[in-house]
Design an enzyme around this catalytic site. Structure first.
Site, PDB file in Angstrom:
ATOM      1  N   ASP A   1       0.810  -1.221   0.000  1.00 17.59           N
ATOM      2  CA  ASP A   1       0.000   0.000   0.000  1.00 17.59           C
ATOM      3  C   ASP A   1       0.843   1.270   0.000  1.00 17.59           C
ATOM      4  O   ASP A   1       0.418   2.293   0.523  1.00 17.59           O
ATOM      5  CB  ASP A   1      -0.951   0.050   1.213  1.00 17.59           C
ATOM      6  CG  ASP A   1      -1.793  -1.194   1.328  1.00 17.59           C
ATOM      7  OD1 ASP A   1      -2.244  -1.679   0.279  1.00 17.59           O
ATOM      8  OD2 ASP A   1      -1.990  -1.681   2.446  1.00 17.59           O
TER       9      ASP A   1
ATOM     10  N   LYS B   1       2.188   2.354  -4.954  1.00 13.51           N
ATOM     11  CA  LYS B   1       2.898   1.884  -6.155  1.00 13.51           C
ATOM     12  C   LYS B   1       2.088   2.141  -7.416  1.00 13.51           C
ATOM     13  O   LYS B   1       2.634   2.460  -8.454  1.00 13.51           O
ATOM     14  CB  LYS B   1       3.187   0.375  -6.066  1.00 13.51           C
ATOM     15  CG  LYS B   1       4.149  -0.014  -4.980  1.00 13.51           C
ATOM     16  CD  LYS B   1       4.359  -1.508  -4.951  1.00 13.51           C
ATOM     17  CE  LYS B   1       3.118  -2.282  -4.551  1.00 13.51           C
ATOM     18  NZ  LYS B   1       2.691  -2.066  -3.157  1.00 13.51           N
TER      19      LYS B   1
ATOM     20  N   LYS C   1       0.141   4.492  -8.404  1.00 10.00           N
ATOM     21  CA  LYS C   1       0.307   5.811  -9.012  1.00 10.00           C
ATOM     22  C   LYS C   1       1.686   5.964  -9.654  1.00 10.00           C
ATOM     23  O   LYS C   1       1.815   6.463 -10.771  1.00 10.00           O
ATOM     24  CB  LYS C   1       0.103   6.895  -7.946  1.00 10.00           C
ATOM     25  CG  LYS C   1       0.362   8.261  -8.514  1.00 10.00           C
ATOM     26  CD  LYS C   1       0.241   9.382  -7.537  1.00 10.00           C
ATOM     27  CE  LYS C   1       0.945  10.587  -8.157  1.00 10.00           C
ATOM     28  NZ  LYS C   1       0.834  11.786  -7.365  1.00 10.00           N
TER      29      LYS C   1
ATOM     30  N   ASN D   1      -5.007 -10.249  -4.257  1.00  9.49           N
ATOM     31  CA  ASN D   1      -4.817  -9.671  -2.913  1.00  9.49           C
ATOM     32  C   ASN D   1      -4.287  -8.245  -3.037  1.00  9.49           C
ATOM     33  O   ASN D   1      -4.430  -7.443  -2.124  1.00  9.49           O
ATOM     34  CB  ASN D   1      -3.846 -10.525  -2.067  1.00  9.49           C
ATOM     35  CG  ASN D   1      -2.545 -10.875  -2.781  1.00  9.49           C
ATOM     36  OD1 ASN D   1      -2.419 -10.661  -3.981  1.00  9.49           O
ATOM     37  ND2 ASN D   1      -1.607 -11.417  -2.055  1.00  9.49           N
ATOM     38  N   ALA D   2      -3.675  -7.932  -4.165  1.00 11.07           N
ATOM     39  CA  ALA D   2      -3.154  -6.584  -4.391  1.00 11.07           C
ATOM     40  C   ALA D   2      -4.306  -5.640  -4.727  1.00 11.07           C
ATOM     41  O   ALA D   2      -5.346  -6.071  -5.211  1.00 11.07           O
ATOM     42  CB  ALA D   2      -2.168  -6.601  -5.554  1.00 11.07           C
ATOM     43  N   GLY D   3      -4.103  -4.392  -4.464  1.00 14.33           N
ATOM     44  CA  GLY D   3      -5.119  -3.407  -4.837  1.00 14.33           C
ATOM     45  C   GLY D   3      -4.414  -2.105  -5.133  1.00 14.33           C
ATOM     46  O   GLY D   3      -3.859  -1.484  -4.241  1.00 14.33           O
ATOM     47  N   HIS D   4      -4.377  -1.721  -6.383  1.00 17.25           N
ATOM     48  CA  HIS D   4      -3.716  -0.477  -6.755  1.00 17.25           C
ATOM     49  C   HIS D   4      -4.781   0.553  -7.114  1.00 17.25           C
ATOM     50  O   HIS D   4      -5.578   0.331  -8.004  1.00 17.25           O
ATOM     51  CB  HIS D   4      -2.790  -0.696  -7.957  1.00 17.25           C
ATOM     52  CG  HIS D   4      -1.591  -1.513  -7.617  1.00 17.25           C
ATOM     53  ND1 HIS D   4      -0.680  -1.930  -8.545  1.00 17.25           N
ATOM     54  CD2 HIS D   4      -1.148  -1.974  -6.428  1.00 17.25           C
ATOM     55  CE1 HIS D   4       0.278  -2.625  -7.941  1.00 17.25           C
ATOM     56  NE2 HIS D   4      -0.002  -2.668  -6.662  1.00 17.25           N
TER      57      HIS D   4
ATOM     58  N   GLN E   1       2.136  -5.920  -3.230  1.00 19.04           N
ATOM     59  CA  GLN E   1       2.457  -5.988  -1.792  1.00 19.04           C
ATOM     60  C   GLN E   1       3.763  -5.218  -1.529  1.00 19.04           C
ATOM     61  O   GLN E   1       4.061  -4.278  -2.242  1.00 19.04           O
ATOM     62  CB  GLN E   1       2.540  -7.424  -1.271  1.00 19.04           C
ATOM     63  CG  GLN E   1       1.193  -8.137  -1.219  1.00 19.04           C
ATOM     64  CD  GLN E   1       0.814  -8.800  -2.528  1.00 19.04           C
ATOM     65  OE1 GLN E   1       1.607  -9.474  -3.144  1.00 19.04           O
ATOM     66  NE2 GLN E   1      -0.425  -8.625  -2.955  1.00 19.04           N
TER      67      GLN E   1
ATOM     68  N   THR F   1      -9.751  -4.882   0.812  1.00 17.51           N
ATOM     69  CA  THR F   1     -10.672  -5.357   1.856  1.00 17.51           C
ATOM     70  C   THR F   1     -11.390  -4.220   2.579  1.00 17.51           C
ATOM     71  O   THR F   1     -12.297  -4.472   3.364  1.00 17.51           O
ATOM     72  CB  THR F   1      -9.901  -6.175   2.912  1.00 17.51           C
ATOM     73  OG1 THR F   1      -8.868  -5.339   3.450  1.00 17.51           O
ATOM     74  CG2 THR F   1      -9.279  -7.418   2.315  1.00 17.51           C
TER      75      THR F   1
ATOM     76  N   ARG G   1      -6.117   0.844   7.846  1.00 19.50           N
ATOM     77  CA  ARG G   1      -4.692   0.493   7.933  1.00 19.50           C
ATOM     78  C   ARG G   1      -4.108   1.005   9.243  1.00 19.50           C
ATOM     79  O   ARG G   1      -4.503   2.069   9.715  1.00 19.50           O
ATOM     80  CB  ARG G   1      -3.923   1.114   6.765  1.00 19.50           C
ATOM     81  CG  ARG G   1      -4.341   0.546   5.429  1.00 19.50           C
ATOM     82  CD  ARG G   1      -3.585   1.203   4.276  1.00 19.50           C
ATOM     83  NE  ARG G   1      -4.102   0.716   3.001  1.00 19.50           N
ATOM     84  CZ  ARG G   1      -4.243   1.466   1.913  1.00 19.50           C
ATOM     85  NH1 ARG G   1      -3.896   2.733   1.913  1.00 19.50           N
ATOM     86  NH2 ARG G   1      -4.731   0.940   0.804  1.00 19.50           N
TER      87      ARG G   1
ATOM     88  N   ASP H   1       2.278  14.955   1.271  1.00 18.92           N
ATOM     89  CA  ASP H   1       1.277  15.977   1.606  1.00 18.92           C
ATOM     90  C   ASP H   1       0.514  15.643   2.892  1.00 18.92           C
ATOM     91  O   ASP H   1       0.061  16.537   3.601  1.00 18.92           O
ATOM     92  CB  ASP H   1       0.285  16.156   0.446  1.00 18.92           C
ATOM     93  CG  ASP H   1      -0.288  14.827  -0.021  1.00 18.92           C
ATOM     94  OD1 ASP H   1       0.503  13.911  -0.326  1.00 18.92           O
ATOM     95  OD2 ASP H   1      -1.529  14.696  -0.059  1.00 18.92           O
TER      96      ASP H   1
ATOM     97  N   GLY I   1       0.128  14.302  -3.889  1.00 17.64           N
ATOM     98  CA  GLY I   1      -1.338  14.254  -4.010  1.00 17.64           C
ATOM     99  C   GLY I   1      -1.719  13.062  -4.870  1.00 17.64           C
ATOM    100  O   GLY I   1      -0.856  12.439  -5.495  1.00 17.64           O
TER     101      GLY I   1
END
Ligand code: IMP
Length: 432
Positions: free
Chosen positions: A14, A17, A19, A39-42, A226, A303, A307, A335, A417
């Site tokens: 998290d 990556k 962006k 399992n990844a979430g970009h 990850q 999920t 965090r 920021d 940002g």
């Protein structure tokens, strides 16, 4: 200038990556995922529109780029097809040759997810997995029970393998996990055959494709999922994911050799976050941790879990620099730190009166570590419009300089940002 680069997460995932990879993808011809799965979430924000990718490389929003899911990824075909459909609906991926799926990648089945979630239930959510079946699918790969993408195009082989697996898995589900319902062969077989038909046009020898592209002088970007501290070998084992997340796995997970990689960039937040269980030395349980979570929008992309948040940990990032061979850093979410009077950075750990500067292998030892902090002056100004390092407040520049010193790694990129243009690109490895 580098031709082949790897971008990985230098903390617990998290790091933002998505962006950074999306930005660099503009200068690459081929973008490759090499490990992990959904399992990844970009999360990406493009022209005010938010995109969340779990499987498909973030570069898919750039026309004409080839996006690849390599052999090291564990693929849930249902989720992949949904993601492809979602992208197409928004007007992207008009040309199907833009996306390629490795014939050697392993498939995720419903039993992997049931096992993953069932084990978490039995262990009271010890690891806090995403429940996507990632670990059980990698286990099947290692035990030689896995079913691969190529099997989807060979119906008889697929049926035999699925039948063998179901016999084993149904036994495990009922006898170990106490599941009441058995999984039936026929509906699952039909369902996966339909997926196979829809995916067929994308399935290919991606190792060969990537090698040919490199030979032709095309620029290749490997997209890690990850983060380093979630690596199955180099992370906070057992509170890790089940694949190697480090840069070295870009080779094994895609079928190219280590001599072909020119540069490795690590992405790290200006502070630290983690989801799921496991030690986290600089975690904050106070109002500053709460402020980072709210201001930084620190809720899991996969999920939705909140965090855990804390100060920047130079011990963690130095570890990442070594095990990945990082040549540069991309710092994200600078920021979010604006408005804090004082910032802390962890420079070392103290254990039983002794100072250590390397990350311990045992999680029990990590749990005993007390962070040694250095305090730096914060800044109050909104920095989200800065386009150059020189436009940042002096305190923000000092903060970045200190991170460079502590990690002994140059900062190439600073994100201020969520939008693409809210980024300071000091050095772009694919350009100069
Ligand atoms: P799994 O990868 O679902 O098996 O989960 C194992 C551990 O890795 C858990 O602590 C998850 O929260 C964590 N994890 C997996 N994927 C990600 C990610 O993309 N970002 C952050 N943590 C992740």
């Amino acid at each position: 200038m580098a031709q082949v680069i790897v971008v990985i997460g230098a903390q617990w995932g998290d790091e933002g990556k998505g962006k950074i990879i999306d930005l660099l993808a503009e200068y690459a011809d081929v973008i490759v995922r090499f490990q992990g799965g959904s399992n990844a979430g970009h999360t990406l924000v493009v022209n005010g529109e938010k995109f969340v990718f779990h499987l498909i490389p973030s570069g898919i929003l750039h026309q004409g780029k080839r996006c690849i899911i390599g052999n090291g990824v564990v693929v849930d075909p249902k989720e992949l097809l949904e993601e492809l459909a979602g992208i197409k609906k928004k007007g992207y991926l008009k040309d199907d040759s833009q996306f390629l799926l490795s014939e050697e990648a392993h498939l995720i089945f419903p039993y992997h997810k049931i096992i993953d979630q069932g084990r978490e239930r039995i262990n009271s959510g010890k690891i806090g997995t995403t429940g996507k079946g990632i670990g059980p699918a990698y286990e099947d790969r290692a035990s030689r029970d896995g079913i691969r993408v190529i099997d989807l195009v060979e119906e008889e082989v697929f049926r035999r393998k699925l039948e063998e697996n179901l016999a084993q898995k149904n036994y495990y589900l009922s006898h170990v996990l106490g599941e009441k319902n058995e999984l039936e062969l026929e509906p699952l077989y039909q369902e996966y055959m339909r997926y196979g038909e829809k995916l067929r046009k994308y399935i290919t020898n991606t190792s060969l494709f990537i090698s040919q592209q490199i030979q032709e002088g095309k620029k290749v970007l490997f997209e890690g999922a990850q983060g380093t501290l979630l690596d199955v070998d180099h992370g906070t084992y057992p509170y890790v994911t089940s694949s190697n997340t480090v840069a070295g796995n870009a080779c094994a997970g895609s079928g190219i050799g280590p001599t072909q990689i020119d540069e490795v960039v690590g992405v790290t937040k200006a502070y630290t976050t983690r989801v799921g269980g496991g030690p986290f030395p600089t975690e904050l349980h106070d109002e500053i941790g709460e402020m980072l979570r709210e201001k930084g929008g620190e809720y899991g992309a996969t999920t939705g879990r909140p965090r855990r948040c804390g100060w920047f940990d130079a011990v963690v990032v130095r570890h990442a620099v070594r095990v990945n061979g990082l040549g540069g850093l991309a710092i994200t979410k600078l920021d979010t730190l604006a408005g804090l009077k004082t910032l802390k950075v962890c420079t070392a750990y103290e254990v039983q009166g002794q100072e250590i500067t390397e990350f311990p292998a045992s999680v029990d030892a990590v749990a005993r570590c007390q962070p040694v902090y250095e305090e730096l002056e914060g800044w109050q100004e909104d920095i989200s419009g800065a386009q150059e390092i020189a436009q940042l407040p002096a305190a923000a520049q000092r903060y970045l300089n200190r991170l460079e010193e502590l990690t002994q790694t140059p900062i190439h990129i600073v994100s201020v940002g969520a939008q693409r243009d809210q980024t300071i690109i000091h050095h772009n490895p694919l350009v100069n």
